[in-house]
Structures are given as structure tokens and as C-alpha cells.
Design an enzyme around this catalytic site. Structure first.
Site, PDB file in Angstrom:
ATOM      1  N   ARG B 129       0.816  -1.232   0.000  1.00  0.00           N
ATOM      2  CA  ARG B 129       0.000   0.000   0.000  1.00  0.00           C
ATOM      3  C   ARG B 129       0.841   1.269   0.000  1.00  0.00           C
ATOM      4  O   ARG B 129       0.391   2.317   0.457  1.00  0.00           O
ATOM      5  CB  ARG B 129      -0.979   0.015   1.166  1.00  0.00           C
ATOM      6  CG  ARG B 129      -1.946  -1.165   1.149  1.00  0.00           C
ATOM      7  CD  ARG B 129      -3.126  -0.944   2.077  1.00  0.00           C
ATOM      8  NE  ARG B 129      -3.829  -2.210   2.274  1.00  0.00           N
ATOM      9  CZ  ARG B 129      -3.589  -3.052   3.261  1.00  0.00           C
ATOM     10  NH1 ARG B 129      -2.674  -2.756   4.156  1.00  0.00           N
ATOM     11  NH2 ARG B 129      -4.266  -4.177   3.365  1.00  0.00           N
ATOM     12  N   GLU B 193       7.788  17.464 -25.840  1.00  0.00           N
ATOM     13  CA  GLU B 193       7.134  17.867 -24.586  1.00  0.00           C
ATOM     14  C   GLU B 193       7.594  19.264 -24.154  1.00  0.00           C
ATOM     15  O   GLU B 193       6.827  20.038 -23.587  1.00  0.00           O
ATOM     16  CB  GLU B 193       7.424  16.849 -23.469  1.00  0.00           C
ATOM     17  CG  GLU B 193       6.721  15.512 -23.627  1.00  0.00           C
ATOM     18  CD  GLU B 193       5.228  15.549 -23.247  1.00  0.00           C
ATOM     19  OE1 GLU B 193       4.794  16.466 -22.533  1.00  0.00           O
ATOM     20  OE2 GLU B 193       4.506  14.635 -23.695  1.00  0.00           O
ATOM     21  N   LYS B 235       5.496  22.801 -14.879  1.00  0.00           N
ATOM     22  CA  LYS B 235       4.625  21.688 -14.486  1.00  0.00           C
ATOM     23  C   LYS B 235       4.363  21.692 -12.986  1.00  0.00           C
ATOM     24  O   LYS B 235       3.231  21.440 -12.551  1.00  0.00           O
ATOM     25  CB  LYS B 235       5.242  20.356 -14.933  1.00  0.00           C
ATOM     26  CG  LYS B 235       4.286  19.192 -14.725  1.00  0.00           C
ATOM     27  CD  LYS B 235       4.699  17.938 -15.462  1.00  0.00           C
ATOM     28  CE  LYS B 235       3.661  16.839 -15.250  1.00  0.00           C
ATOM     29  NZ  LYS B 235       4.052  15.585 -15.901  1.00  0.00           N
ATOM     30  N   ARG B 249      -4.744  21.168 -14.628  1.00  0.00           N
ATOM     31  CA  ARG B 249      -3.723  20.204 -14.996  1.00  0.00           C
ATOM     32  C   ARG B 249      -4.021  19.499 -16.313  1.00  0.00           C
ATOM     33  O   ARG B 249      -3.125  19.055 -17.018  1.00  0.00           O
ATOM     34  CB  ARG B 249      -3.543  19.155 -13.883  1.00  0.00           C
ATOM     35  CG  ARG B 249      -2.443  18.163 -14.205  1.00  0.00           C
ATOM     36  CD  ARG B 249      -2.033  17.325 -13.012  1.00  0.00           C
ATOM     37  NE  ARG B 249      -1.024  16.349 -13.417  1.00  0.00           N
ATOM     38  CZ  ARG B 249      -0.413  15.518 -12.602  1.00  0.00           C
ATOM     39  NH1 ARG B 249      -0.687  15.543 -11.326  1.00  0.00           N
ATOM     40  NH2 ARG B 249       0.481  14.673 -13.060  1.00  0.00           N
ATOM     41  N   ASN B 253      -2.182  17.874 -21.023  1.00  0.00           N
ATOM     42  CA  ASN B 253      -2.433  16.802 -21.981  1.00  0.00           C
ATOM     43  C   ASN B 253      -2.582  17.327 -23.404  1.00  0.00           C
ATOM     44  O   ASN B 253      -3.018  16.586 -24.299  1.00  0.00           O
ATOM     45  CB  ASN B 253      -3.683  16.023 -21.571  1.00  0.00           C
ATOM     46  CG  ASN B 253      -3.470  15.264 -20.278  1.00  0.00           C
ATOM     47  OD1 ASN B 253      -2.433  14.631 -20.086  1.00  0.00           O
ATOM     48  ND2 ASN B 253      -4.426  15.346 -19.371  1.00  0.00           N
ATOM     49  N   HIS B 256      -2.224  15.215 -26.500  1.00  0.00           N
ATOM     50  CA  HIS B 256      -2.182  13.814 -26.054  1.00  0.00           C
ATOM     51  C   HIS B 256      -3.401  13.003 -26.486  1.00  0.00           C
ATOM     52  O   HIS B 256      -3.293  11.802 -26.671  1.00  0.00           O
ATOM     53  CB  HIS B 256      -2.037  13.753 -24.530  1.00  0.00           C
ATOM     54  CG  HIS B 256      -0.641  14.034 -24.063  1.00  0.00           C
ATOM     55  ND1 HIS B 256       0.014  15.216 -24.350  1.00  0.00           N
ATOM     56  CD2 HIS B 256       0.249  13.292 -23.351  1.00  0.00           C
ATOM     57  CE1 HIS B 256       1.227  15.187 -23.811  1.00  0.00           C
ATOM     58  NE2 HIS B 256       1.389  14.034 -23.202  1.00  0.00           N
ATOM     59  N   HIS B 260      -2.643   9.837 -28.363  1.00  0.00           N
ATOM     60  CA  HIS B 260      -3.036   8.499 -27.900  1.00  0.00           C
ATOM     61  C   HIS B 260      -3.648   7.684 -29.041  1.00  0.00           C
ATOM     62  O   HIS B 260      -3.451   6.470 -29.115  1.00  0.00           O
ATOM     63  CB  HIS B 260      -4.057   8.607 -26.768  1.00  0.00           C
ATOM     64  CG  HIS B 260      -3.451   8.932 -25.443  1.00  0.00           C
ATOM     65  ND1 HIS B 260      -4.183   9.045 -24.291  1.00  0.00           N
ATOM     66  CD2 HIS B 260      -2.175   9.170 -25.091  1.00  0.00           C
ATOM     67  CE1 HIS B 260      -3.375   9.350 -23.280  1.00  0.00           C
ATOM     68  NE2 HIS B 260      -2.158   9.432 -23.761  1.00  0.00           N
TER      69      HIS B 260
END
Lengths: 369, 369
Positions: B129, B193, B235, B249, B253, B256, B260
Site C-alpha cells: 500500500r 514535450e 509543471k 492540470r 495533456n 495527447h 493516444h
């Protein structure tokens, strides 16, 4: 009639959010069904109910049909048993979520015992880096133990609960009437955890249990509800102090290090978790007595109350070295020394490695066979 | 000589804890080795280094040997490639941890690119955990992208990054000298990036890149270090506002969702992530222009800077319906409508579903083949 039904709730405060535990005995009736109670806590329009093949025939259809009036509802039925608390089952949940194109707005509902709750919680924690989930625990053990604390996870072939996350539900619905269909052994397994709270936190609660355990075993739902609420409150208080188990929360593992040895050695699913914990608590109590903290009378008092709950008080035959090796894999080990949770007195537990190892070996060499 | 080496750091603040990113260009030298820089951030005595079979021959031995003077060090070498970013690799990490009887005090060190970092982070998030981990990113992409934000995870057969957790490292060591051994395509993928940050956050940084990108491509480590630091700071600022990506946030992306589609369609590992993002950013820029937000000149300016980084500016041939279907599996989808990150102007991005679907179809129908 309706006014006499047990209905109570408490709020659990966690670092991420607060959530309610609703304890009731009427959620299988139509007017206050499971679906009606959980629906307000479902945020998006997608629901995946995760259950097992034992619980599904009992409660799934009603819950699914009623939620389907409001939400897109899909179901993932897993095989029942601790031996399926593994990555394969988690993958089945992921596959069900992906097959439906479910997204971050999905709510997972765990309908079942602790195994279903732990796996559903871990799937919720890890699907898209975390989605909402709701617990409907249908065993006494999961009602008192898994409802609070946010521990989720699965077993690794080499150790119990080795993989997991801390992840909190949006709400918990503990319906006492589900206990009517619970096998007697599983009721006892839940009683073991209830007794645990008395032993580590509150001697007065042990007295209450001595007076009420017979009614609980006879399925007096109001008494069971009261016991569940007390245990959830004890645990909520501890977890609020120490959510990630760096300190006091470790005490909740009383009996668990010994118990894990039994479960791992016997193979998951042969001894119920609560049964292993019961025998493990007796081992911990005996070690506490050998150290000089408990009296023999107190050890016998603990044994009597466990027997009142029809629980085993001795472990099966396990070679001492094997037991020590298995303890080495337990999460409570720090820097290679075995640390155990022991009783200073009834109602007061400590984490300690300050004991003569020979006394531990003596305890490990005593077993039922 | 030593005084001229680039060495800088920044602190990332997260909900769980703060941690440093150390940016250097000398961690392969003996005086300030990787081991010396990370050792102060290792809490217990157990270390598992996770790396891949490409990076291991370059940096593993020195790191392992030097850490072994202070800690119990074990190694897990995974096969290199996005196609191995899956549950099987995570299981290999778990197995290595269990085989060593490592416990909650273990620190995992990710030595490699983003794939190694994402997997090691997820293993750290889910082993017992949650245990500590340290990142030593050895690709430009992972230095700018994975060093900040705590996103960890793996791919599902039906979708990228579908399984994972938010989990923050104890520190990040970004050593520019590792870029000397990086294949040219991977350097470019990192540049993609870096350009992304300019496009969504700071037009002045785009101007800086137009002036410095040639030096970066020629491996001027100080200029690279400066670019990495700026991107980590951008960032970190965004993530501090919105750690769990409920708002701003999501802008990170940019490119992206389109990217993707390319990665999923082509099969993981054939297009590099940064390459897919570069082509995806061009698609997003073109859609922004069709909507009337960017000028054609601005779209061409973006294309020129991507070409300066030797990056693809067009996607491969993908059937429009297939692309739309693949978008349906993307995490940025809310309530069934496709939401995209588009540019209002250079340096200013928005998340929106407020566009004519026909314009999206036009963009999706344009490709390289």
C-alpha cells in the site's frame, strides 16, 4: 413495526474526504432498499457492481434493477473466496470497465464481504488513477473491519495483502439483515474482530460482549447493529489519528501477525480470516501472559469469550521455524526484528519487540493437533 | 572546469510531501555520482533498482556497486519498451520485492525513461500500500515530463495509462549527461514535450526555444538543463494548483488525445510517445486554426519549431471512424462528448468541447500517407 428497526450512522473523517457509514437492518425491504440508500452517493451516470457468485443470487438482481432506472449499470461477478483475491480478479474488473468504455466518472459498488470490498477498492484506486467506490458489506467481518480505514488490496502468492492502496469509499451501507443469510462460521469470524476491539481498546466493551454475545449469535439485528457501530467508531477514531499506519493504527493488527501465519500456511480460504485472527489473538494473549502483562485468569476470560463466539482458540500444527519464516514476510516486521502487538492489560495494546524470543517459540510450539 | 558544469534544483510541493528535483550534468563522474546524490533520500536500508535492458549496461553497475556500500541493493531489469509497460512487468517488480523479503522500508529507484519511471512508481504506490521511490530519469522526455506530477501506471490492452496511481517520489535526479547516450529519435521526443510547455503556457519560451533548439539538438547540456528546469517549474506550478487533474492540470495533456489515437492504433512502441504528441499537437493546432483561434502563420510557426526538433508534424493514415472510436477510450472524455485541449493563442490553452464536429473530422482526415 418500522420504528423498531435499527437505523444509525456515523461519519468517518479521512485526509481525502469524509464519508458516512449507514447501519440499518431494513435495506432488503423495498421502501428503503440498498439502491435508494446508495444512489445519492453516486456522482456520475456509470456504475459497475462487483460481487461474487455466492452473494449475487441473494442481493444483486434487486440492486441492479433499481439502480438501472437511474444509471448505466454493469456487473462483474467474481468467484467467491480468499483464494481469488488476486491479480486475476482485479484484471477481470479492469476488463469489465474497459469493455463498457467506462471513464473517470464511474462508481464501483462492492457488494459482498471483505474480499470483494478489498478488491473493488483496489480496482477503484488504480483504474484511471482513482475513481469513486461504495461499499455494501454483507458479512459481519467486513461490516466492522473493512468499512473504515481505506485499506484495499490483493494477496501475492508469497504473502497476504502485499499489493494494494489506501483508498476511501464515498459511503458504506452496512445492512444487518444480510447477516441472516451468512453461514454460521462467517458470523463467528466477524465476532472475532469485534472481540478484538474490546481487547485492544475497551475492557467495558468486553463486559458488554460477555452480556450480549449470545443475542448476537442468535441474530438479534439491533444488538449486532450496536456492536458494528461501536467497532466502526473505535476504528474511525484510530484511523483519524493515523491513516497510513505509521503509529497507533498498527494496534488494529492485534492477532493478525500470528493469524497471517495460519492463513498462509493453511492456504488462503481454508481457515477464515476471523478464525485465524481468533487463534492468533489467543497466541498473542498467551505471550502477553508469559511476559507477565496478563494474568492467567485474563487469558482464560479471553478464551471464554472467543468460545462464546464459536471461535477456534488454538492454531493448527505449524512447525515453529516455518511459522517464524512466515512472520518474516509480514508487513509488521521492522529492520528484521519481529514486532508483535501484545496486551499490557485487557483494553490496552502495545506494539513491541521487547520480549524474550524463547517465550515466542514456546507459544508457537503450542497448537491444537 | 568543474565550476562550469550545470547544476541546479527546484522544489516540488505536493499534498503528501515536498521533494527536490536536482538537475545536473555530472552525475556520471565519480565525485558527484548518482549514488552520492540519491543516498541522502533513501530512508531504510533496502533498495530495489528497477531499470531496463538498454539502460542497465550504461549506468546500473556503478550505481548498484556504490549504493551496496551502504544499503542492501537488489536489481530488477525489465525489457525495454512501451509494449512492456503492463501488468506482467509490475508482477516482476513485486516478485523481486517478495523474493528479497523487502518490507515497507524499501526504497525503489527508477533508473531509465518514462516507462521505467511510470512502472516503478506504480509498483511503489501499490507494494504494501505504498513505499518510497526515487526517480533517475535518463531520457529527455522523462526528465521534463515524469519528474513532476506523481502520475504512475501501466497500459491496459485496450488503452494507454488506464491503470495507475498518483504517487510522489522522494527526489528526482535529472542528469543531463545521460542524454549523450540517448538515441536521436528519443531526444526529439523529449523536445516535443518541451515545445508543449511553450505552446500552452508561455509564448516567450517558444521564442527562447526558437533561438536555442539547435544547441539543444547538438547536446549543449547547459542549455538542455535550463530547458528541463523551466519545464519542471511550469509543471510544478500547474500540479501544485491541481494535483489530481480536476481542472487546469488537464491542459498538460495538450496533443495527447490525438497522440493516444496514434499510439494505440500503431501499437505501443512503434511511434514514440513524444512523436505521437508532436503530430497530435499539430492536429490540435490545426483544429484551433479552423475554429478561428490561431492564424495560419501561427500554425506554421508551430510546425517550424517541431521540424527544428526533427519531429513528425502529420499523423499516420488512420480511418476517421477508428480515430473517433479510439478517442472514446481516452480519459479526457466527459459524459460521452469529446473534449479537447486547444489553443486560444500561442501560450494559452483551454479544455473545450465547444467546436463544430465537422472541423474535427476534417483534421482527422488529414494525414501523412
Amino acid at each position: 413495526m418500522a420504528t423498531s428497526l435499527f437505523h444509525d450512522s456515523l461519519t468517518v473523517r479521512t485526509q481525502s474526504h469524509d464519508y458516512p457509514i449507514i447501519i440499518t437492518e431494513d435495506a432488503t425491504s423495498k421502501d428503503s432498499s440498498m439502491a435508494k440508500q446508495v444512489a445519492p452517493y453516486i456522482k456520475g451516470c456509470q456504475v459497475l457492481i462487483v460481487t461474487n457468485d455466492t452473494v449475487a443470487p441473494l442481493y444483486l438482481q434487486a440492486l441492479e434493477d433499481e439502480l438501472a432506472e437511474q444509471f448505466t449499470v454493469k456487473v462483474c461477478v467474481l468467484p467467491d473466496g480468499e483464494q481469488y483475491k488476486n491479480q486475476t480478479s482485479i484484471d477481470q474488473i479492469y476488463d469489465a470497465l474497459m469493455a463498457e468504455h467506462f471513464n473517470r466518472d464511474v462508481t464501483l459498488i462492492a457488494l459482498g464481504g471483505g474480499v470483494v470490498g478489498d478488491m473493488t477498492g483496489f480496482a477503484a484506486a488504480s483504474f484511471m488513477r482513482g475513481v469513486n467506490f461504495i461499499q455494501i458489506p454483507t458479512t459481519l467481518l467486513s461490516q466492522v473491519d473493512s468499512s473504515v480505514g481505506g485499506k484495499t488490496g490483493i494477496n501475492h502468492a508469497q504473502g497476504k495483502n502485499m499489493i494494494g492502496a489506501f483508498w476511501q469509499p464515498q459511503m458504506v451501507l452496512a445492512d444487518m439483515s444480510t447477516l441472516k443469510t451468512l453461514p454460521a462460521r462467517e458470523l463467528s469470524a466477524g465476532v472475532a474482530e469485534i472481540i478484538k476491539y474490546a481487547l485492544i481498546m475497551d475492557e467495558a466493551f468486553l463486559t458488554w460482549l460477555e452480556e450480549n454475545l449470545t443475542a448476537m449469535m442468535a441474530l438479534d439485528l439491533a444488538v449486532l447493529g450496536e456492536a458494528v457501530k461501536r467497532c466502526c467508531q473505535y476504528k474511525a477514531d484510530v484511523v483519524a489519528q493515523d491513516e497510513r499506519e505509521s503509529g497507533v493504527r498498527a494496534l488494529l493488527n492485534f492477532g493478525h501477525t500470528f493469524g497471517h501465519v495460519i492463513e498462509t500456511h493453511q492456504g488462503y480460504g481454508n481457515w477464515l480470516h476471523g478464525e485465524a485472527v481468533a487463534a492468533g489473538m489467543m497466541q498473542a494473549a498467551k505471550l502477553s501472559q508469559k511476559i507477565g502483562w496478563l494474568t492467567l485468569d485474563e487469558v482464560e476470560r479471553i478464551e471464554r469469550v472467543l468460545m462464546l463466539g464459536n471461535l477456534p482458540t488454538k492454531p493448527p500444527a505449524i512447525d515453529v521455524q516455518t511459522a517464524l519464516d512466515l512472520m518474516g514476510h509480514d508487513k509488521k516486521v521492522k529492520h528484521g526484528q519481529i514486532r508483535l502487538i501484545l496486551l499490557k492489560s485487557i483494553g490496552s495494546a502495545v506494539v513491541t519487540n521487547d520480549f524474550d524470543n524463547d517465550l515466542l517459540l514456546e507459544v508457537l510450539s503450542q497448537h491444537s493437533a
